[in-house]
Design an enzyme around this catalytic site. Sequence first.
Site, PDB file in Angstrom:
ATOM      1  N   ASP A  64    -118.854   6.469  -4.607  1.00 10.07           N
ATOM      2  CA  ASP A  64    -118.784   7.911  -4.399  1.00 10.07           C
ATOM      3  C   ASP A  64    -119.067   8.256  -2.938  1.00 10.07           C
ATOM      4  OD1 ASP A  64    -118.409   8.090  -7.133  1.00 10.07           O
ATOM      5  OD2 ASP A  64    -120.546   8.419  -7.534  1.00 10.07           O
ATOM      6  N   TYR A  65    -118.594   9.403  -2.531  1.00 12.38           N
ATOM      7  CA  TYR A  65    -118.757   9.880  -1.156  1.00 12.38           C
ATOM      8  C   TYR A  65    -120.231   9.887  -0.751  1.00 12.38           C
ATOM      9  CZ  TYR A  65    -117.713  12.887   2.899  1.00 12.38           C
ATOM     10  OH  TYR A  65    -117.569  13.399   4.169  1.00 12.38           O
TER      11      TYR A  65
END
Length: 328
Positions: free
Chosen positions: A183-184
Amino acid sequence: MLGTSMCRAAGRRSFGLSACFVSQDISLTPLPIPTPPSSYSSRPFHTSIHAEKHQQSSGGGVVKKYKKKQPGMLRADRILSNRGLGTRSQTSKLLRQKRVGYLDKTTGQIVGIKGPSEKVHPEATLYLDGNELPGPPPPILIYHKPKYVLSAMDDKERSHLGEKLEECELQTSNALHPVGRLDYETTGLILFSSSGELTQRLLHPRRGVEKEYVARVEGVVDEAELRNKLSSGVETAEGVHQADLLEVIPVPASEDKDDNETMEQTDVRVVVTEGKHRMVRRMLANCGHPVSELKRERHGEVRLGDLPVGKFRQPTDEEISWTESLLQ
């Protein structure tokens, strides 16, 4: 005469000519079907035409000749690109200029490669203008992904893995791609691979390759309760997922914490064998413990260790042996 006229009229309406001859003794003899000459082949057209060109000298049957596949061999332009010499079009230009050769281990001589499509062994020792080129890149590359880096090879607005790979000082390959995603906001270990088959085996749930995370969650964690929930399966928007809880570590209260930040936090270490989007975050949140920080520390037998944030490293011999075992 009247009957004949009526018959002709009926024939024009329905083409039922057989009705006109009911009262006449006329027999129709079928025409004979011509027999094809003995030189005709009973094989399909494409076989008889093309295969006839390749007959055994002994006068026997027809032999179809196909170009044999060479196991493990790859196009020369692809190998050069994998070794970081440029794009496929750039390496094709080098090959068409007859500037690249490989070492023939039998004779010890450098053999020129005729063109981009010539097949060469991926492990071959290659030369450009008589100078030895770097060998094949390792099967994987290990990276410590920082927070707020997109797990993609290109993006117009946000920092992404593609630009981080361009900045890498180690030997890389144009064929390298990230193995899965983080995930970012998630940090930690992410692998790069140049083999689609290896990537598939690292990621497919059927292979059961473990991925280990450390998550900082809100609240005090009841270890036995959380372990039972995770092992039984937690329902999320992406389906029901399972995890193994390895460890629960209370986080000491920070002395400089604001008065409003009274929520206690806990670190939990979990292992999963799937990689659905935001799966670990969803599972822990649905167990009553929203995640504030998430870090991946292990993928199979590859560990993050003390690799600094934003840095790459080559795999160890043991890690290479493990990736090779996945392909067997």
